[in-house]
Write a protein that holds these residues in place. Sequence first.
Motif, PDB file in Angstrom:
ATOM      1  N   GLY A  35       0.802  -1.206   0.000  1.00  0.00           N
ATOM      2  CA  GLY A  35       0.000   0.000   0.000  1.00  0.00           C
ATOM      3  C   GLY A  35       0.837   1.260   0.000  1.00  0.00           C
ATOM      4  O   GLY A  35       2.003   1.280  -0.345  1.00  0.00           O
ATOM      5  N   TYR A  51      -2.666  -4.573  -1.224  1.00  0.00           N
ATOM      6  CA  TYR A  51      -3.448  -4.008  -0.136  1.00  0.00           C
ATOM      7  C   TYR A  51      -3.558  -2.494  -0.325  1.00  0.00           C
ATOM      8  O   TYR A  51      -2.589  -1.818  -0.648  1.00  0.00           O
ATOM      9  N   SER A  52      -4.755  -1.946  -0.109  1.00  0.00           N
ATOM     10  CA  SER A  52      -4.941  -0.504  -0.108  1.00  0.00           C
ATOM     11  C   SER A  52      -4.505   0.092  -1.446  1.00  0.00           C
ATOM     12  O   SER A  52      -5.042  -0.272  -2.483  1.00  0.00           O
ATOM     13  N   GLY A  74      -8.898  -4.087   0.427  1.00  0.00           N
ATOM     14  CA  GLY A  74      -8.937  -2.694   0.856  1.00  0.00           C
ATOM     15  C   GLY A  74      -8.880  -1.789  -0.357  1.00  0.00           C
ATOM     16  O   GLY A  74      -7.884  -1.133  -0.618  1.00  0.00           O
ATOM     17  N   GLN A  97     -11.777   9.426   2.672  1.00  0.00           N
ATOM     18  CA  GLN A  97     -11.177   8.880   3.888  1.00  0.00           C
ATOM     19  C   GLN A  97     -11.718   9.551   5.140  1.00  0.00           C
ATOM     20  O   GLN A  97     -11.816   8.906   6.197  1.00  0.00           O
ATOM     21  N   TYR A 131      -6.945   1.942  12.095  1.00  0.00           N
ATOM     22  CA  TYR A 131      -6.596   0.913  11.117  1.00  0.00           C
ATOM     23  C   TYR A 131      -6.646  -0.495  11.712  1.00  0.00           C
ATOM     24  O   TYR A 131      -6.902  -1.457  10.999  1.00  0.00           O
ATOM     25  N   ASP A 174     -13.840   0.507   7.384  1.00  0.00           N
ATOM     26  CA  ASP A 174     -12.437   0.726   7.027  1.00  0.00           C
ATOM     27  C   ASP A 174     -12.197   2.237   6.961  1.00  0.00           C
ATOM     28  O   ASP A 174     -12.828   2.925   6.162  1.00  0.00           O
ATOM     29  N   THR A 208      -9.805   3.020   3.262  1.00  0.00           N
ATOM     30  CA  THR A 208     -10.424   2.687   1.979  1.00  0.00           C
ATOM     31  C   THR A 208     -11.877   2.304   2.278  1.00  0.00           C
ATOM     32  O   THR A 208     -12.184   1.141   2.501  1.00  0.00           O
ATOM     33  N   HIS A 232      -8.379  -1.562   8.602  1.00  0.00           N
ATOM     34  CA  HIS A 232      -7.910  -1.409   7.224  1.00  0.00           C
ATOM     35  C   HIS A 232      -7.275  -2.701   6.733  1.00  0.00           C
ATOM     36  O   HIS A 232      -6.266  -3.144   7.277  1.00  0.00           O
ATOM     37  N   THR A 233      -7.864  -3.302   5.730  1.00  0.00           N
ATOM     38  CA  THR A 233      -7.478  -4.583   5.120  1.00  0.00           C
ATOM     39  C   THR A 233      -7.738  -5.744   6.074  1.00  0.00           C
ATOM     40  O   THR A 233      -8.043  -5.555   7.255  1.00  0.00           O
TER      41      THR A 233
END
Length: 540
Positions: free
Chosen positions: A98, A217-218, A242, A265, A338, A460, A463, A488-489
């Motif tokens: 990410g 990821y992300s 994500g 965000q 996160y 999340d 994302t 997050h993820t």
Amino acid sequence: MSTSTVRRVSTVLAAVALVVPATAAAATAPQAAAAQPVPKINWGSCGNDPALKAFQCATVEVPTDYDRPRGSTTTIALTRLPASDPARRIGTLFTNPGGPGGPGVPFVQQFAQIAYTPQVRAQFDILGFDPRGVGKSDPVTCAPTAAEEAALLAGQPPFPVTPAEERSFTRSNVKLALSCLTTSPDRLAHYSTANVARDMDLLRQAVGDQKLSYVGYSYGTYLGATYAKLFPNKVRALVLDGTLETSWYSGSDGDRRPIGVRLRQGDGAAETFAQFKAECKKAGPMQCSLAKLGDPSTVAESTLQKLKTKPVVIPLPDGTTMTVTYQVAVAVTFQYLYEPAAWPALADLYSELATSGQARAKAAAAKAPEALVEWNRRKEEYSSIGEVLQPCIEAKQSGRPFAYPAFADAADQKAPHFGRMRAWVGQTCEFLPIRDTDAFLGPWENRVKSPVLVIGTRYDPATPYQATRPYSDLYPDARMVTVEGWGHTTLGKSTCADAKITAYLTQLEAPADGTTCQQDRKPFDPAPAAKKQVQGAVVQ
């Protein structure tokens, strides 16, 4: 582009924007890439650190400009964890943690052995690389030395609130942009995600794989979407966890708000913060220290409002102190949202801040909240702010750098605290007149025939879940999995999601579209003994 009990892989972003419409150049890139010289990888030791004994390291040279494939080159640093069962080896699993600006070498070296199931580790070499401009891959820097760059950034809050702070913040971003432009114009001009995707395709050929197996990821999902667009016939498996909605990031949908607003965000963080407070209340004072002081939502909000005029000074273990302003508290909160396993530490921080008036008499003996100690330490991990400026040279900007106070006010109305903080992301880019002419900005619908696995977490902060289905719709056969939980993820959070990923990567068995998974534990559940948690990467 990442809080956990292991160590976080994260990037705190700034930025976005030199050049010509990139789509035409990018459209012919897949055919051109076939003519690129494929680098030879000479794997070797990663050094004397016993923790790296299982890994191999290398560097390769790739074209700096893919329009001039035999011209100057850029160094790419990479590492791999070889498959533990070579007889059953499928190939190489490429990863991206990410960012933008997340280095892939430390991600794999720190997390590969715990982030991926034994079956995945048995059948794949797991490869991480620092994308061009990042880490050890010819990094973009914004001053001749780290000390000079630190001096450029010294004294600025994480984001401005008052008109005086807004003016100072804008002046600082002008200075930073000019410094980046002076120090690294050659690297910035070839820094696009499309060129990272072209690098990854060369690496795929270098390891001998006919098609790419990839986990992103992300921001890594944006890299995955870009690769799929440029090389649709070279995809074996894509795990996209994500999701960074491509048009929000690139601005290809015509939205001319700042990138920090477009990415939503602030919305995602505000929604997740509400969940933090609600879960704390459910857990009660035995599991969440903030609940001892009253309703967590009331206490947290009153604490943030108090900090706007009365910052709190907290002693740190090294004998120094840290002044926690409103902006610092919001920035720390955003990072700690996160990882739900870190929410108890975040609650401890709010408890300390809320009771500081009574607690200061014992300040010398007070233990600093873990969240604040980690935040303070993480600031020393970034090699350069320039490494997160990738959006500056590829995504569309607002073109209104002096309107950011108004953008921030509007965002704060919609998503208190976090909308304002994230709205300022990218102002540096408004003053950075460099574009990578080989960038790709859409259209994003692609022709990948293989099923792809798209994963979104319900709450999340970085994302937002609302991006998951639109992102999935870019692919002819996307299988969307929803993880009912927080953070997050899915890294280190859901055995169910791990199983879906494992079956997909090793057997190409994609789950049904619309599948749901649960997380293994709720945020304030007691941590299992000796249980390692993994923190995913951050996108800004």
